[in-house]
Every structure is written in C-alpha cells, then in structure tokens.
Design an enzyme around this catalytic site. Sequence first.
Site, mmCIF file in Angstrom:
data_model
loop_
_atom_site.group_PDB
_atom_site.id
_atom_site.type_symbol
_atom_site.label_atom_id
_atom_site.label_comp_id
_atom_site.label_asym_id
_atom_site.label_seq_id
_atom_site.Cartn_x
_atom_site.Cartn_y
_atom_site.Cartn_z
ATOM 1 N N SER A 28 1.185 -1.178 -0.010
ATOM 2 C CA SER A 28 -0.021 -0.069 -0.084
ATOM 3 C C SER A 28 0.965 1.150 -0.074
ATOM 4 C CB SER A 28 -0.981 -0.030 1.207
ATOM 5 O OG SER A 28 -1.905 0.934 1.327
ATOM 6 N N ASN A 29 0.154 2.371 0.312
ATOM 7 C CA ASN A 29 1.244 3.805 0.451
ATOM 8 C C ASN A 29 0.391 4.550 1.416
ATOM 9 O OD1 ASN A 29 -1.006 5.291 -0.928
ATOM 10 N ND2 ASN A 29 -0.678 3.799 -2.405
ATOM 11 N N HIS A 30 1.072 5.786 1.517
ATOM 12 C CA HIS A 30 0.715 6.709 2.811
ATOM 13 C C HIS A 30 -0.469 7.415 2.414
ATOM 14 C CE1 HIS A 30 3.934 5.609 5.299
ATOM 15 N NE2 HIS A 30 4.922 5.641 4.308
#
Length: 215
Positions: A28-30
């Site tokens: 995933s990512n931020h």
Amino acid sequence: MSEPLSGRHVLITAGPTREPIDPVRYISNHSSGQQGYAIAEACAALGARVTLVSGPTALPGPAGIVTIRIETALQMLAAVETALPADVFIAVAAVADWRPAAPSDTKIKADKSNLSTLQLVENPDILKTISQLANGRPGLVIGFAAETHEVEAFATAKRVRKGCDWIVANDVSGDVMGGTENAVTLVTPVGQERWERAPKAEIAARLAARIAEAL
Ligand code: C5P
C-alpha cells in the site's frame, strides 16, 4: 447558498489501495484520503450528488455522500464502473501500480524463502480506463499527479498520456502526502495555473468552483 452543481453526479476515487500478499500482509502507500474526501465535500456543498469510492482510510464517510469502501485497485475499478454514469470523474486515489500475482490464502511463513521473490502484476489504470471510455465517458475527467520535480512538465505529459481533461499537479517534494496542506498546479488544455500552498479544504473548494464554471 448557490448550488451550481445541483443535478450533477460527481464520482471521486480517494485514499490508497491495499493489495494483499497473504491474509495478514499487503502492499500500500501513505495516502490519507484527505484531499479526495475534501473534494467530495466541496462538490456536495455546491449541490452535486457525489459518489466517493474510497480505499482504506481513517476518515469517516462524509455526511450526505455515498461512500463505497473498497480495498484493491480491481475493486476500485469495478466500483467506479458500477457508479457510472457521471458528469465528472475525479481520480484522486493513490492506486497501487502493482499487485501480488498470486496472493496466498494462508499466512506465508517467515522461515520460507519464497517471500524474497514476490511476483507482481500491473494494476489497471482507472483514470486512463475512464478517460478512454468509448461510451459513457464523463464530460469532465480530472486526474492528479504527484511529482517531486519538473511538476508542470510531467503533469502536462500525463494529461495527454492518460487522456483526461485536467490534471491537478501536486508538488510532493515537501510533506504533502498525509499532510493537511497542498500546493498544486491546475493543468488544462489551455494552460496552467499555479495555486498557492493552502489547506486541502481550500484547494478542494477552488477545484469545485472551477468544475462548476466548466460544466
Ligand atoms: O501515473 P500516476 O500514478 O502518476 O497517475 C496518477 C493519476 O492516475 C491519479 O489521478 C490516480 O488517481 C490515477 N491512477 C489510477 N489508477 C492507477 C494509477 C493511477 O486511477 N492504477
């Protein structure tokens, strides 16, 4: 209050996607979802019917907005296609470019070396897919571009490559991702406008007003 977007359907993607490796791990990512949620609220405030397709975020679904929660890019694309037709499509989500080719049904044991070679496959590009729809393409399609350098040049190229109408280019060289402010350049077919660094709600209100003008 004037409602220039009343009778319009605005479809927005927001937040990250989460691509499973096994039942307990993911890629995933931020992305916090803040900018996309703020745009959803700003469009609703101008009278639009808004559908928000959101990856996992800590944010509550905004009042009066249909919020569809998904996890993966494939689920996000399916939810967007189901929510069409729309007058405006705004792709704000930070979609994971890749997903594990064969997520495991059971937890992969840490002592197994097979995690060191994770096979990935490319996710569909949701913005490009909707931009290039032969039938039922929304009249105004807007993408986001997060760049750390040469922001305007890359955003202009991205607008053409994706086939969307506008690009909102984000300078993410600072603390924008997950932060509460944004500095953007709006790239349209006729040129570029730099917007001063401002709270995400203010950027959202400005974009909603521009959309209302353009429709
Ligand atoms: O190519 P890049 O990821 O920089 O493009 C960003 C834009 O494309 C954003 O509007 C994002 O929401 C959208 N996008 C998408 N599906 C993907 C990748 C990006 O809709 N798989």
